[in-house]
Design a protein around this motif. Sequence first.
Motif, short mmCIF file in Angstrom:
data_model
loop_
_atom_site.label_atom_id
_atom_site.label_comp_id
_atom_site.label_asym_id
_atom_site.label_seq_id
_atom_site.Cartn_x
_atom_site.Cartn_y
_atom_site.Cartn_z
N GLY A 289 4.51 -0.50 -0.64
CA GLY A 289 4.62 -1.00 -2.00
C GLY A 289 3.36 -1.71 -2.45
N ILE A 290 2.70 -2.37 -1.54
CA ILE A 290 1.47 -3.10 -1.92
C ILE A 290 0.36 -2.12 -2.32
N GLU A 291 0.21 -1.07 -1.54
CA GLU A 291 -0.81 -0.07 -1.89
C GLU A 291 -0.45 0.59 -3.22
N ALA A 292 0.85 0.83 -3.42
CA ALA A 292 1.28 1.44 -4.69
C ALA A 292 0.96 0.51 -5.86
N VAL A 293 1.16 -0.79 -5.68
CA VAL A 293 0.81 -1.76 -6.74
C VAL A 293 -0.68 -1.63 -7.08
N LYS A 294 -1.50 -1.60 -6.03
CA LYS A 294 -2.96 -1.52 -6.26
C LYS A 294 -3.31 -0.27 -7.08
N GLN A 295 -2.69 0.84 -6.71
CA GLN A 295 -3.03 2.09 -7.40
C GLN A 295 -2.50 2.09 -8.84
N ILE A 296 -1.31 1.53 -9.04
CA ILE A 296 -0.75 1.50 -10.40
C ILE A 296 -1.57 0.56 -11.28
N VAL A 297 -1.95 -0.58 -10.74
CA VAL A 297 -2.73 -1.53 -11.54
C VAL A 297 -4.11 -0.95 -11.88
N GLU A 298 -4.61 -0.12 -10.99
CA GLU A 298 -5.89 0.54 -11.29
C GLU A 298 -5.71 1.50 -12.48
N LEU A 299 -4.55 2.16 -12.50
CA LEU A 299 -4.26 3.07 -13.62
C LEU A 299 -4.01 2.31 -14.92
N ASP A 300 -3.26 1.19 -14.77
CA ASP A 300 -2.86 0.40 -15.94
C ASP A 300 -2.88 -1.08 -15.58
N PRO A 301 -3.98 -1.77 -15.91
CA PRO A 301 -4.10 -3.18 -15.52
C PRO A 301 -2.99 -4.06 -16.09
N GLY A 302 -2.32 -3.60 -17.14
CA GLY A 302 -1.23 -4.40 -17.73
C GLY A 302 0.14 -4.04 -17.17
N ALA A 303 0.18 -3.22 -16.14
CA ALA A 303 1.48 -2.77 -15.60
C ALA A 303 2.33 -3.96 -15.18
N CYS A 304 3.62 -3.86 -15.47
CA CYS A 304 4.54 -4.96 -15.18
C CYS A 304 5.33 -4.59 -13.92
N ILE A 305 4.94 -5.17 -12.79
CA ILE A 305 5.55 -4.80 -11.50
C ILE A 305 6.16 -6.05 -10.86
N VAL A 306 7.41 -5.92 -10.45
CA VAL A 306 8.10 -7.01 -9.73
C VAL A 306 8.41 -6.53 -8.33
N MET A 307 7.97 -7.28 -7.33
CA MET A 307 8.17 -6.88 -5.94
C MET A 307 9.58 -7.23 -5.48
N CYS A 308 10.13 -6.37 -4.60
CA CYS A 308 11.41 -6.66 -3.95
C CYS A 308 11.10 -7.00 -2.50
N SER A 309 11.32 -8.25 -2.14
CA SER A 309 10.92 -8.68 -0.81
C SER A 309 12.13 -9.16 -0.01
N ALA A 310 11.91 -9.33 1.27
CA ALA A 310 12.92 -9.94 2.14
C ALA A 310 12.36 -11.27 2.63
N LEU A 311 13.26 -12.12 3.09
CA LEU A 311 12.80 -13.39 3.63
C LEU A 311 11.85 -13.12 4.80
N GLY A 312 10.78 -13.88 4.87
CA GLY A 312 9.82 -13.67 5.95
C GLY A 312 8.66 -12.78 5.54
N GLN A 313 8.68 -12.32 4.31
CA GLN A 313 7.59 -11.44 3.85
C GLN A 313 6.66 -12.18 2.89
N GLU A 314 6.60 -13.50 3.04
CA GLU A 314 5.85 -14.30 2.07
C GLU A 314 4.39 -13.86 1.97
N ALA A 315 3.78 -13.59 3.13
CA ALA A 315 2.36 -13.22 3.12
C ALA A 315 2.16 -11.90 2.36
N LEU A 316 3.08 -10.97 2.57
CA LEU A 316 2.97 -9.69 1.88
C LEU A 316 3.20 -9.85 0.39
#
Lengths: 123, 137
Positions: free
Chosen positions: A62-89
């Motif tokens: 998902g992180i790599e996908a965010v990078k690629q989407i933001v490159e396509l559209d810097p204004g893209a509105c993306i909300v991550m779905c995380s689990a506990l313990g994934q704070e660094a990610l």
Amino acid sequence: MKARTLVADDASFMREMIREIIEPEGFEVVVEAGDGLDAVEAFKEHTPDIVTMDIVMPKMSGIEAVKQIVELDPGACIVMCSALGQEALVMEALKSGAKDFIVKPFKPDAVLTTLRKALEKKD
Amino acid sequence: MDLAKYRALFLEEATEHLAEMSRALLDLEKDPATGEAIEVVFRMAHSIKSMAASLEYTAIADLSHRLEDRMEVVRSAGRVDGAEDLGLLFRGLEGLERMVGIVRDTDEPPAGDPELLSALAGLGSSVEDPPAKKVTS
């Protein structure tokens, strides 16, 4: 008008859960993706208003996908779905351009509040 | 929330994930440094954890979380550290299969397996041995 939404998660269980939470509340899931690669392609094809993006997915994270989407559209509105313990990610995703995050297991009120705030920031 | 719908989805996806995990562990038995297999076991454990937590199947969420934690260690090392470690990962898989089977057969949340959680916590030398914790994610 409903917010056109892309839901990216490798588990159809989680995709269905998000759909059930958001669709009665002003969002329309226009496309789903089961991996990061599909998420990027779906974003290109559907240009959704907002994306919910799982972090741990096959083929492309998902992180790599965010990078690629933001490159396509810097204004893209993306909300991550995380689990506990994934704070660094989550931090890495936010630095890469994600607007916010929601934590599994999903609490409907928190999901809706976070997605609405992310859309407001976009507008 | 339509619990019956999500329970059915959980059983379907968890069963597929466990089969995939089993295949990946067999690959690791042949070659303990198979990166793709390491990623698959990690990802399947992570996914089962999230689904189980959503349905409040705490024992499954705890065990898959512990397995995921152990796979983080394996990922960092780039390989499974010997037959004993691999055996413990197989025990984790079997524990999850048993618990998912209980959900399938009884429609009830399974009981926890503290001994297996402790065994998995002891896997690998570079990791601390945290007490079993309740998983909420």
